[in-house]
Design a protein around this motif. Sequence first.
Motif, PDB file in Angstrom:
ATOM      1  N   UNK A 130       3.825  19.098 -84.376  1.00  0.00           N
ATOM      2  CA  UNK A 130       2.631  19.359 -83.574  1.00  0.00           C
ATOM      3  C   UNK A 130       2.383  20.872 -83.528  1.00  0.00           C
ATOM      4  N   UNK A 131       3.473  21.638 -83.404  1.00  0.00           N
ATOM      5  CA  UNK A 131       3.356  23.092 -83.403  1.00  0.00           C
ATOM      6  C   UNK A 131       2.789  23.582 -84.746  1.00  0.00           C
ATOM      7  N   UNK A 132       3.302  22.997 -85.827  1.00  0.00           N
ATOM      8  CA  UNK A 132       2.819  23.375 -87.163  1.00  0.00           C
ATOM      9  C   UNK A 132       1.337  23.063 -87.287  1.00  0.00           C
ATOM     10  N   UNK A 133       0.955  21.886 -86.785  1.00  0.00           N
ATOM     11  CA  UNK A 133      -0.449  21.479 -86.856  1.00  0.00           C
ATOM     12  C   UNK A 133      -1.336  22.458 -86.073  1.00  0.00           C
ATOM     13  N   UNK A 134      -0.904  22.776 -84.863  1.00  0.00           N
ATOM     14  CA  UNK A 134      -1.687  23.681 -84.013  1.00  0.00           C
ATOM     15  C   UNK A 134      -1.806  25.073 -84.646  1.00  0.00           C
ATOM     16  N   UNK A 135      -0.699  25.532 -85.222  1.00  0.00           N
ATOM     17  CA  UNK A 135      -0.729  26.840 -85.870  1.00  0.00           C
ATOM     18  C   UNK A 135      -1.747  26.861 -87.015  1.00  0.00           C
ATOM     19  N   UNK A 136      -1.694  25.834 -87.824  1.00  0.00           N
ATOM     20  CA  UNK A 136      -2.649  25.743 -88.933  1.00  0.00           C
ATOM     21  C   UNK A 136      -4.075  25.634 -88.411  1.00  0.00           C
ATOM     22  N   UNK A 137      -4.230  24.854 -87.337  1.00  0.00           N
ATOM     23  CA  UNK A 137      -5.557  24.624 -86.766  1.00  0.00           C
ATOM     24  C   UNK A 137      -6.181  25.935 -86.284  1.00  0.00           C
ATOM     25  N   UNK A 138      -5.309  26.794 -85.700  1.00  0.00           N
ATOM     26  CA  UNK A 138      -5.817  28.054 -85.125  1.00  0.00           C
ATOM     27  C   UNK A 138      -5.852  29.189 -86.133  1.00  0.00           C
ATOM     28  N   UNK A 192      -9.419  21.931 -88.839  1.00  0.00           N
ATOM     29  CA  UNK A 192     -10.261  22.913 -88.158  1.00  0.00           C
ATOM     30  C   UNK A 192     -11.489  23.265 -88.986  1.00  0.00           C
ATOM     31  N   UNK A 193     -11.317  23.328 -90.278  1.00  0.00           N
ATOM     32  CA  UNK A 193     -12.385  23.824 -91.139  1.00  0.00           C
ATOM     33  C   UNK A 193     -13.389  22.756 -91.563  1.00  0.00           C
ATOM     34  N   UNK A 194     -13.008  21.492 -91.529  1.00  0.00           N
ATOM     35  CA  UNK A 194     -13.912  20.475 -92.079  1.00  0.00           C
ATOM     36  C   UNK A 194     -14.539  19.560 -91.035  1.00  0.00           C
ATOM     37  N   UNK A 195     -13.855  19.297 -89.984  1.00  0.00           N
ATOM     38  CA  UNK A 195     -14.361  18.434 -88.906  1.00  0.00           C
ATOM     39  C   UNK A 195     -14.579  16.964 -89.306  1.00  0.00           C
ATOM     40  N   UNK A 196     -13.955  16.528 -90.409  1.00  0.00           N
ATOM     41  CA  UNK A 196     -14.132  15.110 -90.736  1.00  0.00           C
ATOM     42  C   UNK A 196     -13.181  14.223 -89.938  1.00  0.00           C
ATOM     43  N   UNK A 252      10.392  24.912 -93.754  1.00  0.00           N
ATOM     44  CA  UNK A 252       9.439  24.942 -94.862  1.00  0.00           C
ATOM     45  C   UNK A 252       8.726  23.593 -95.024  1.00  0.00           C
ATOM     46  N   UNK A 253       9.450  22.554 -94.608  1.00  0.00           N
ATOM     47  CA  UNK A 253       8.971  21.193 -94.878  1.00  0.00           C
ATOM     48  C   UNK A 253       7.664  20.854 -94.142  1.00  0.00           C
ATOM     49  N   UNK A 254       7.348  21.631 -93.083  1.00  0.00           N
ATOM     50  CA  UNK A 254       6.111  21.308 -92.346  1.00  0.00           C
ATOM     51  C   UNK A 254       4.887  22.040 -92.900  1.00  0.00           C
ATOM     52  N   UNK A 255       5.020  22.660 -94.082  1.00  0.00           N
ATOM     53  CA  UNK A 255       3.877  23.353 -94.694  1.00  0.00           C
ATOM     54  C   UNK A 255       2.666  22.430 -94.821  1.00  0.00           C
ATOM     55  N   UNK A 256       2.941  21.181 -95.172  1.00  0.00           N
ATOM     56  CA  UNK A 256       1.818  20.241 -95.330  1.00  0.00           C
ATOM     57  C   UNK A 256       1.072  20.038 -94.020  1.00  0.00           C
ATOM     58  N   UNK A 257       1.831  20.053 -92.916  1.00  0.00           N
ATOM     59  CA  UNK A 257       1.197  19.810 -91.610  1.00  0.00           C
ATOM     60  C   UNK A 257       0.393  21.053 -91.184  1.00  0.00           C
ATOM     61  N   UNK A 258       0.940  22.234 -91.511  1.00  0.00           N
ATOM     62  CA  UNK A 258       0.174  23.466 -91.266  1.00  0.00           C
ATOM     63  C   UNK A 258      -1.162  23.379 -92.008  1.00  0.00           C
ATOM     64  N   UNK A 259      -1.066  22.953 -93.263  1.00  0.00           N
ATOM     65  CA  UNK A 259      -2.279  22.823 -94.080  1.00  0.00           C
ATOM     66  C   UNK A 259      -3.247  21.814 -93.461  1.00  0.00           C
ATOM     67  N   UNK A 260      -2.704  20.686 -92.980  1.00  0.00           N
ATOM     68  CA  UNK A 260      -3.578  19.663 -92.382  1.00  0.00           C
ATOM     69  C   UNK A 260      -4.282  20.222 -91.136  1.00  0.00           C
ATOM     70  N   UNK A 261      -3.565  21.051 -90.368  1.00  0.00           N
ATOM     71  CA  UNK A 261      -4.188  21.676 -89.198  1.00  0.00           C
ATOM     72  C   UNK A 261      -5.372  22.534 -89.614  1.00  0.00           C
ATOM     73  N   UNK A 262      -5.164  23.313 -90.640  1.00  0.00           N
ATOM     74  CA  UNK A 262      -6.218  24.191 -91.140  1.00  0.00           C
ATOM     75  C   UNK A 262      -7.413  23.387 -91.663  1.00  0.00           C
ATOM     76  N   UNK A 263      -7.079  22.338 -92.450  1.00  0.00           N
ATOM     77  CA  UNK A 263      -8.149  21.484 -93.001  1.00  0.00           C
ATOM     78  C   UNK A 263      -8.936  20.832 -91.863  1.00  0.00           C
TER      79      UNK A 263
END
Lengths: 309, 178, 385
Positions: free
Chosen positions: B166-174, B139-143, B126-137
Amino acid sequence: MSNKKQHILEHPMDDLLRMDRIPHIWCPGCGLGSDVAAFADGLKRAEVDFDKVAVVSGIGCTGRVAGYIKLDSYHTTHGRAIPFATGLKLANRDLTVVVFSGDGDLFAIGGNHLIHAARRNLDINVICVNNFIYGMTGGQNAPTTPLGAYSSTAPFGNYEAPFNLVGITAAAGANYVARWTTVQARRLSQSIATAAKKKGFCFIEVVSPCATVFARKNKGGTGLDLMKEFRNRTVIDHKADPTQIPLTMDDEIVCGEFVNREDPTFWENVQNGIKDQVEKNADWEKIQSEKNKRLYKKTLKYEGSRDIG
Amino acid sequence: MDKLRVKISGYGGQGIILSSYIVGKAVSIYDGKSATMTQAYGPEARGGACSSQVVIDKGQVDYPLVDSAEVLVALSQEGYDKFFHILNKGGVLFYDKDLVTELKDHTDVVEKAIPATRIAENMGKKIVANIVMLGYVTAQTKFVTPKAMEAAIRGSVPQKYVDLNIKAFTTGYKYKKE
Amino acid sequence: MIKKSKLRGEFFMQGDIACAEGAIAAGCRFFGGYPITPASEIAERMAYRLPLVDGAFIQYEDEIASMAGIIGASWAGAKPMTATSGPGISLMNENIGLGMMMETPCVVINVQRGSPSTGLPTSWGQADMMQARWGSHGDYGSISLSPNSPQEFFDLTIVAFNYAEKYRLPVFVVTDAVVGHMTEKVVIPPVEELDIIDRKYTNKKPADYRPYDPDDDLIPPFAKAGDGYRYHSTGLTHDERGYPVMSEECQRRCAKRLVDKIKKNADDIIITEEHDIEDADVVVVSYGISSRTVIPAMEKAKEKGVKVGFLRLVTVWPFPEKQIRELSKQIKGFVVVELNLGQVVLEVERCAAKHAETKLVGHPGGGMHKMDDIVNAILEVANEQ
């Protein structure tokens, strides 16, 4: 006259006193002269390297001791001799650091520093000259003034219970605690020698006569009368419990070496505590820097750097 | 956009401060722009609501504090309630759709939802929720570039959790909207 | 000799930590301090770092002890530092005076918070500026540096050590909770690229050494405890031997040199940063975190046609009197931006009095200036007849 001068020049304490500052400012009958002599004698007995001894004083009559002793000597602010000495000692662990100050300086304004230095068992020696009163400022009440004694701020007699200095220091964790009066000069200097060689926080209380204000306000006679009184009231008992021997106006003055233990000092504890970490992290800077080295470009303009000439 | 202010809010333990730290590090160390990260201090930072912020600038960041933001990332209802008002018109709101359930009536901000905590739970931590969110952010913002984010994550989390993060980040990113 | 030691590379680093790293890089090997928000992170970092470089760290029982302790450590030859915030500085001030009187190199960090009294512990202000200059009783010259970013907190901590060593006095780095707690990129260059100054030690024999006998630069060469000099140092008014002398003549010599050594070296000490000052009608004066609000405000005022320049005080004390005096003859007025209700503005007013207006954009702290307030002040001064 010239003979007399010759005599002074050959005084055995010459090499430890700043003769160019003599005569000192202390009153006739004051115990400080004897206390300083006992200190010098104690250092000689201990056979320490005088170049490696530093004396730190606070403010007050005893605070002036640093100015007369020919060692590295520091006359600091009121009550702060101990924290100053702490810095001196921790920054150069080869020094023998002695705090020489009065009861008001060390136990009123500086009381907190004293108990914390004892708690840490810092490797410094504290010689506290206790004359029961503030001498330099004109005879005000001290945290050591006995109940009922008169001072210029206790015109109807002191109504505050005094501190028992050896009791506090022993309870706070000192490795060595002793009490003497100026009369026991030889035992005092032996104690000073013991402390000079001993590790950890060493505390020596010197009950000392103040002829000008304490004796005058309490009809104690001259400095010599006070010394005689001290001699008559003194009982030497090394086994006494230091917390049970407060000083009063008339009761026995219990003297002796009450605490003599070998607890580890502050710095020994630091070394033990950090040893593993320091070894484990010996390359910390290198590792952290390696991680970031490839990022550092020499051509990068270093915005914050300034030519300071 | 030359300047972008990102506010990240949630509750203590969600890695809110670490999230801002990673964004700031990615932007300033790996993307060659400037970033300033600040965080809430004091009793308000111990448990309960927690927030941090990053100001990103192509040049130097002049004003380091965030009174109004272009991007708000809310990982808790309280974090959303407390900070939605600082979001500028046209700003982007990212939120965890399972944890932020009562949204105000926004007409002038872009809403982007992701079940970050659920995704993280499915990954076992559960603790990597923030990283999932960062992946999504990311992908969506490009800043910030995903490469820089990856590098910053690698340097900011404990060694043994790098792969997971890294997996959490990629998942959020995709992540694509369900 | 002290082992040269420090990190290198580019870090995303908090201001307080950058300060600690700056200290380590400058050769600081003693830290004595007491926890206080928002400066505690400096002590925490030093507690971790000093054992790794064979230094000593002690958490004292209060700030009074911390200040006395770093003075003691300096006399043992260490480069010492303490870090605190306003309430701690208030407690330190007596011993800061001792440091000035004994001419003891040391560095005091003040991460300012909202004040007076306990004020806003986790928030910020710049209301300790006059305290930094005049905090301890008596006359003495004083140096304060005011960084506005973690990078500068690193850089100026090194400069502070250099000044402390060179001019033999406690030097202040007066920053604030925003800079202390913000995280930004900090570039730490290789050790060879840093200028590190160490104090000047005497080359005299012990018998000839007089601890307060100054050279031509008004700075007496140093001797540390344990080197066989067996000298005396006191907070009392003293002569060149370090002996107390209670006379008007000695007081004049003693106190005057403490003031003069900074005054006469002011040009070497003062650091300012100028932006567009050459043809300006209005010059904004600011320092520390306030200065970061000034740049966008300046741009805005320029859009409205005002010729505005910016003088940033990197050293606030000694005050750049000469520079302000000269500028005042060329411009309409100054706008002083600071997070207090009027402190450094008094100095600007004093130096500009005859020639130019001075306008304060103050703020009690706990927040930041509104950019429009600065812009409006610039416009007002520009449009005054």
